[in-house]
Motif scaffolding. Structure first.
Motif, PDB file in Angstrom:
ATOM      1  N   ASP A  81       0.791  -1.230   0.000  1.00 37.03           N
ATOM      2  CA  ASP A  81       0.000   0.000   0.000  1.00 37.03           C
ATOM      3  C   ASP A  81       0.822   1.279   0.000  1.00 37.03           C
ATOM      4  N   GLY A  82       2.143   1.186  -0.055  1.00 35.01           N
ATOM      5  CA  GLY A  82       2.995   2.367  -0.020  1.00 35.01           C
ATOM      6  C   GLY A  82       3.254   2.896   1.368  1.00 35.01           C
ATOM      7  N   GLY A  83       2.623   2.291   2.394  1.00 33.19           N
ATOM      8  CA  GLY A  83       2.832   2.731   3.774  1.00 33.19           C
ATOM      9  C   GLY A  83       3.572   1.712   4.608  1.00 33.19           C
ATOM     10  N   THR A  84       3.222   0.447   4.458  1.00 35.80           N
ATOM     11  CA  THR A  84       3.879  -0.639   5.185  1.00 35.80           C
ATOM     12  C   THR A  84       4.883  -1.317   4.268  1.00 35.80           C
ATOM     13  N   TRP A  85       6.135  -1.359   4.710  1.00 37.91           N
ATOM     14  CA  TRP A  85       7.208  -1.894   3.870  1.00 37.91           C
ATOM     15  C   TRP A  85       7.860  -3.100   4.541  1.00 37.91           C
ATOM     16  N   THR A  86       8.264  -4.066   3.733  1.00 37.76           N
ATOM     17  CA  THR A  86       8.961  -5.270   4.193  1.00 37.76           C
ATOM     18  C   THR A  86      10.300  -5.361   3.488  1.00 37.76           C
ATOM     19  N   ASN A  87      11.377  -5.536   4.269  1.00 38.44           N
ATOM     20  CA  ASN A  87      12.693  -5.768   3.687  1.00 38.44           C
ATOM     21  C   ASN A  87      12.748  -7.210   3.183  1.00 38.44           C
ATOM     22  N   ALA A  88      12.547  -7.381   1.877  1.00 38.37           N
ATOM     23  CA  ALA A  88      12.523  -8.728   1.310  1.00 38.37           C
ATOM     24  C   ALA A  88      13.921  -9.320   1.211  1.00 38.37           C
ATOM     25  N   LEU A  89      14.899  -8.479   0.841  1.00 39.26           N
ATOM     26  CA  LEU A  89      16.262  -8.979   0.656  1.00 39.26           C
ATOM     27  C   LEU A  89      17.252  -7.889   1.009  1.00 39.26           C
ATOM     28  N   SER A  90      18.197  -8.208   1.883  1.00 41.04           N
ATOM     29  CA  SER A  90      19.265  -7.277   2.259  1.00 41.04           C
ATOM     30  C   SER A  90      20.595  -7.989   2.110  1.00 41.04           C
ATOM     31  N   ILE A  91      21.578  -7.297   1.544  1.00 42.22           N
ATOM     32  CA  ILE A  91      22.901  -7.878   1.333  1.00 42.22           C
ATOM     33  C   ILE A  91      23.912  -7.078   2.135  1.00 42.22           C
ATOM     34  N   ASP A  92      24.599  -7.755   3.039  1.00 33.72           N
ATOM     35  CA  ASP A  92      25.580  -7.101   3.895  1.00 33.72           C
ATOM     36  C   ASP A  92      26.759  -6.617   3.057  1.00 33.72           C
ATOM     37  N   PRO A  93      27.140  -5.334   3.130  1.00 37.37           N
ATOM     38  CA  PRO A  93      28.215  -4.820   2.275  1.00 37.37           C
ATOM     39  C   PRO A  93      29.591  -5.378   2.620  1.00 37.37           C
TER      40      PRO A  93
END
Length: 358
Positions: free
Chosen positions: A192-204
């Protein structure tokens, strides 16, 4: 006093001149030609058959007919005749055929220079604002190479800022990827543009992945999640060296090998199976109603876990023979082959030991 003005070559009225109106009208006609200049065509070479009164053409390098010998001049149809005016550097003209403004640079008619640095904004087929200073309304946007590679760069001031690509539907954000609040690459999604989920994060630093789309532990079987290499199994680690850490498998699924004492197979769950075909042996020593071989010891090809219970079974090599085992240790077991009849025929017995390797 000169006869004409230095810049536009307009005729001056002279002292004691007769018919001053002729000179004055000639100057007005010259001004009428070059002021608010509009030309029917740029780089024209062939005179039109029926030009309109006051029609102007900017001649090219090779004009023909009545225009011959006047390359680069402005040709104006006035009073049933062509009049020619050489343009001066900086003169501006509106090209009626192409609907664009041009400037004479001394050799040709060119688009006027445009300042392209430090602009407040640019809107292509749409307007820009203070946030979206570059706005493009188009079915597609092409950024191509200049003979080699090509990079699109998004730079942010500090690590806590955002440098990302935001994907919207009807101006509502549903997906974002980039550096969002840190220096690790992240893909986020939203219904909905308000609630966001971090689907994928890559550690630098390590390059490892985490997020809602990735397994959180070895026993995480949430449908739709991506399997981590250290939590799952594939062709590269189905067979290999099994290992564990506090009872949790950390190596391959199966480990298979052989030593001079037999074959073994280890499972990731801790199960170990050892098998062997022992040297051929005969049964001639009387033991009560049976006949036995000499006592022997089978050293397991791989030791079992300390304190574990090992189960041993086997065959004597023939239907009339069987093996009698003593209580096994974690590393070996003593045995004799027994037979119902005295039989010196050397037959190889087999044995299997099952237990745990951790």
């Amino acid at each position: 006093m000169p006869q004409n003005s230095p810049r536009l070559n307009l005729p001056y009225l002279q002292p004691s001149q007769a018919q001053k109106h002729v000179t004055h009208n000639e100057a007005l006609r010259q001004l009428d030609i070059i002021t608010q200049l509009c030309v029917a065509k740029i780089n024209a070479t062939i005179p039109p058959v029926a030009p309109d009164q006051g029609e102007v053409h900017a001649l090219g390098n090779t004009p023909t007919g009545d225009w011959a010998g006047h390359a680069g001049s402005l040709a104006v149809w006035l009073d049933n005749a062509w009049h020619f005016v050489p343009p001066r550097i900086g003169w501006r003209a509106w090209d009626e055929s192409e609907e664009k403004l041009l400037v004479w640079d001394g050799n040709s008619w060119m688009p006027p220079p445009v300042a392209t640095e430090n602009l407040d904004g640019v809107g292509i087929a749409t307007g820009y604002d203070s946030t979206n200073r570059l706005s493009v309304r188009s079915p597609a946007t092409l950024l191509s190479h200049d003979g080699g590679g090509h990079q699109v760069k998004i730079n942010k001031a500090d690590a806590s800022d955002t440098a990302s690509l935001l994907f919207q539907s009807n101006w509502t954000g549903h997906a974002e990827m980039g550096l969002t609040g840190n220096t690790g690459f992240t893909i986020k999604v939203s219904p909905d543009g308000g609630t966001w989920t971090n689907a994928l994060s890559i550690d630098p630093a390590s390059g490892t992945a985490s997020g809602a789309a990735v397994q959180t532990s070895a026993d995480d079987t949430t449908p739709g999640r991506l399997m981590r290499a250290d939590y799952g199994y594939g062709p590269g680690n189905l067979l290999g060296t099994v290992s564990e850490n506090i009872g949790i498998p950390t190596g391959a699924v199966l480990e298979r090998g052989a030593t001079p004492n037999g074959d073994y197979i280890r499972f990731a769950d801790g199960t170990q199976i050892c098998t062997v075909t022992l040297p051929a042996i005969g049964c001639t020593t009387s033991e009560g109603a049976l006949f036995a071989s000499d006592a022997a010891v089978w050293d397991f090809p791989m030791a079992f876990a300390t304190g574990s219970t090992v189960a041993v079974s086997g065959g004597g090599g023939a239907s009339a023979r069987f093996i009698g085992f003593e209580a096994p240790t974690e590393t070996q077991v003593a045995f004799k082959v027994l037979s119902t009849t005295s039989d010196a025929t050397p037959l190889p017995p087999t044995a299997v030991a099952i237990g745990r390797w951790f």
